[in-house]
Design a protein around this motif. Structure first.
Motif, PDB file in Angstrom:
ATOM      1  N   ALA A 149      10.984  -8.115  -2.031  1.00 35.21           N
ATOM      2  CA  ALA A 149       9.803  -8.010  -2.989  1.00 35.21           C
ATOM      3  C   ALA A 149       9.349  -6.644  -3.606  1.00 35.21           C
ATOM      4  CB  ALA A 149       8.396  -8.820  -2.121  1.00 35.21           C
ATOM      5  N   MET A 150       9.508  -5.823  -2.488  1.00 34.13           N
ATOM      6  CA  MET A 150       9.271  -4.432  -2.778  1.00 34.13           C
ATOM      7  C   MET A 150      10.241  -3.707  -3.672  1.00 34.13           C
ATOM      8  SD  MET A 150       7.852  -2.735   0.709  1.00 34.13           S
ATOM      9  CE  MET A 150       7.586  -1.265   0.046  1.00 34.13           C
ATOM     10  N   GLU A 151      11.505  -4.368  -3.520  1.00 38.55           N
ATOM     11  CA  GLU A 151      12.469  -3.781  -4.481  1.00 38.55           C
ATOM     12  C   GLU A 151      12.281  -4.267  -6.025  1.00 38.55           C
ATOM     13  OE1 GLU A 151      15.986  -5.071  -2.381  1.00 38.55           O
ATOM     14  OE2 GLU A 151      16.157  -3.391  -1.376  1.00 38.55           O
ATOM     15  N   LEU A 155       8.979  -0.623  -5.616  1.00 37.66           N
ATOM     16  CA  LEU A 155       8.392   0.123  -4.456  1.00 37.66           C
ATOM     17  C   LEU A 155       9.133   0.526  -3.275  1.00 37.66           C
ATOM     18  CD1 LEU A 155       5.441  -2.589  -4.145  1.00 37.66           C
ATOM     19  CD2 LEU A 155       5.237  -0.603  -5.396  1.00 37.66           C
ATOM     20  N   SER A 156       8.594   1.805  -3.026  1.00 37.10           N
ATOM     21  CA  SER A 156       9.534   2.480  -2.053  1.00 37.10           C
ATOM     22  C   SER A 156       8.839   2.511  -0.582  1.00 37.10           C
ATOM     23  CB  SER A 156       9.713   3.959  -2.199  1.00 37.10           C
ATOM     24  OG  SER A 156      10.475   3.800  -3.769  1.00 37.10           O
ATOM     25  N   MET A 157       9.565   2.253   0.394  1.00 37.92           N
ATOM     26  CA  MET A 157       9.037   2.523   1.815  1.00 37.92           C
ATOM     27  C   MET A 157       9.044   3.871   2.233  1.00 37.92           C
ATOM     28  SD  MET A 157      12.150   1.104   4.647  1.00 37.92           S
ATOM     29  CE  MET A 157      11.100   1.971   5.906  1.00 37.92           C
ATOM     30  N   ASP A 158       8.274   4.355   3.106  1.00 37.87           N
ATOM     31  CA  ASP A 158       8.210   5.541   3.980  1.00 37.87           C
ATOM     32  C   ASP A 158       9.016   5.497   5.036  1.00 37.87           C
ATOM     33  OD1 ASP A 158       7.682   8.211   5.213  1.00 37.87           O
ATOM     34  OD2 ASP A 158       5.459   7.840   4.424  1.00 37.87           O
ATOM     35  N   CYS A 177       0.739  -6.562  -2.824  1.00 35.88           N
ATOM     36  CA  CYS A 177      -0.384  -7.549  -3.469  1.00 35.88           C
ATOM     37  C   CYS A 177      -0.876  -6.961  -4.751  1.00 35.88           C
ATOM     38  CB  CYS A 177      -1.290  -7.491  -2.149  1.00 35.88           C
ATOM     39  SG  CYS A 177      -1.331  -8.391  -0.813  1.00 35.88           S
ATOM     40  N   ARG A 178      -0.909  -5.577  -4.742  1.00 31.67           N
ATOM     41  CA  ARG A 178      -1.386  -4.853  -5.767  1.00 31.67           C
ATOM     42  C   ARG A 178      -0.718  -5.039  -6.951  1.00 31.67           C
ATOM     43  NH1 ARG A 178      -1.746  -0.689  -1.646  1.00 31.67           N
ATOM     44  NH2 ARG A 178      -3.877  -0.529  -1.164  1.00 31.67           N
ATOM     45  N   ALA A 179       0.758  -5.463  -6.796  1.00 31.33           N
ATOM     46  CA  ALA A 179       1.568  -5.684  -7.834  1.00 31.33           C
ATOM     47  C   ALA A 179       1.441  -7.232  -8.468  1.00 31.33           C
ATOM     48  CB  ALA A 179       3.071  -5.567  -7.885  1.00 31.33           C
TER      49      ALA A 179
END
Length: 319
Positions: A149-151, A155-158, A177-179
């Motif tokens: 989902a992040m990909e 969105l990138s993880m730290d 959620c923000r997306a």
């Protein structure tokens, strides 16, 4: 209304460990709670993270230790579950709903609350974000990983905040959620129930009218046989042997069969077997048969002709 983005990590029992968990029939125990509180505009209001000292599954599973980085020494300093939950409940506030990535967290939380005899009603409404993500992207029904989902949203993880830390995972979930349009997702929320879960639900809550346990020891050839539990099925009302159909496998490692008494109609038989060294234990429940359970049973019959079998054919079992 605020949103509580919840993630948890839990310990898993070892098979036949002899721990208190086995006596209480639990397989997982919460060891970490992480959460992010968002307002209606998806702004972060606060974060929460606490380790929980295990009581029922005290031996830390090596796989859990590997993926979470949590050690037994760290858990020694954790809070006791009732204390942590009381604190977390107050932190959540009243005007909020819970968001999780997947169906596992909240049912496990409810299970642990019941294990301690604590109230679970305060949890209130909760939503699986996987369902909202699928509805607002490709419309699929598969369970998607948080990473995918992040990909999808670039969105990138730290790297300094790895996966399988409750707060880190809750933070990454909040980013997803923000997306998404959470308000619209909740408004049009339709939970996805897998066929396996739907089948299990059909067999849950049945009223048992006769329950028995059958123990069988190994024969001279080393085989375990339990014909009586499966073949000799007395009517719970009159005691006459009932005619049976075919046994089928159903969820939760059980077998089911619809049996018929000529005087008192159909009953549903559920059997679960467990092998213990030199013996086999068969727990059998004869239950009232519901239309939902009968429908699932018929759908699992191997033959295409799934209509009710005739009395003559079913009674051949006892000739």
């Amino acid at each position: 209304m605020n949103y509580i983005v919840l993630d948890m990590e839990w310990n898993q029992s070892y098979p036949r460990s002899g721990e208190d968990a086995a006596k209480r029939k639990i397989r997982n125990e919460i060891i970490e709670i992480g959460a992010v509180k968002l307002d209606e505009n998806m702004n972060c209001l606060a974060t929460y993270k606490r380790l929980v000292k295990p009581v029922f599954i005290k031996r830390l599973n090596s796989h859990v230790k590997k993926i979470t980085g949590i050690t037994a020494k760290m858990l020694e300093d954790g809070g006791f579950f009732p204390d942590v939950i009381a604190e977390f409940r107050e932190w959540c506030g009243l005007d909020r709903c819970i968001l999780t990535w997947g169906y596992d967290d909240v049912p496990l939380l409810i299970s642990c609350l019941k294990m301690y005899g604590l109230d679970a009603e305060w949890i209130g409404k909760w939503y699986n974000l996987q369902v909202i993500f699928n509805a607002q992207t490709d419309g699929g029904k598969n369970q998607r990983s948080l990473k995918s989902a992040m990909e999808h949203f670039n969105l990138s993880m730290d790297e300094e905040h790895p996966w399988h830390d409750a707060l880190n995972d809750a933070t990454y979930t909040a980013m997803v959620c923000r997306a998404l349009d959470i308000a619209d997702g909740i408004k049009n929320y339709v939970p996805v129930v897998s066929k396996k879960k739907a089948d299990a639900m059909a067999f849950s809550g049945l009223k048992a009218v006769a329950v028995s346990e059958h123990i069988y020891h190994r024969t001279a050839s080393g085989k375990l046989k339990c014909h009586d539990a499966f073949n000799l099925l007395p009517c719970p009302v009159c005691g006459n042997l009932m005619a049976r159909g075919q046994w089928v496998n159903i969820p939760r490692r059980r077998q089911a069969n619809i049996v018929r008494c000529k005087k008192h109609g159909n009953f549903l038989v559920l059997i679960r077997t467990a092998e213990r060294r030199d013996k086999l234990i068969a727990c059998r429940a004869i239950c009232e048969c519901t239309p939902e359970a009968e429908k699932v049973y018929r759908s699992k019959l191997p033959n295409k002709g799934r209509a009710e079998q005739s009395d003559e054919k079913m009674c051949d079992t006892y000739k």
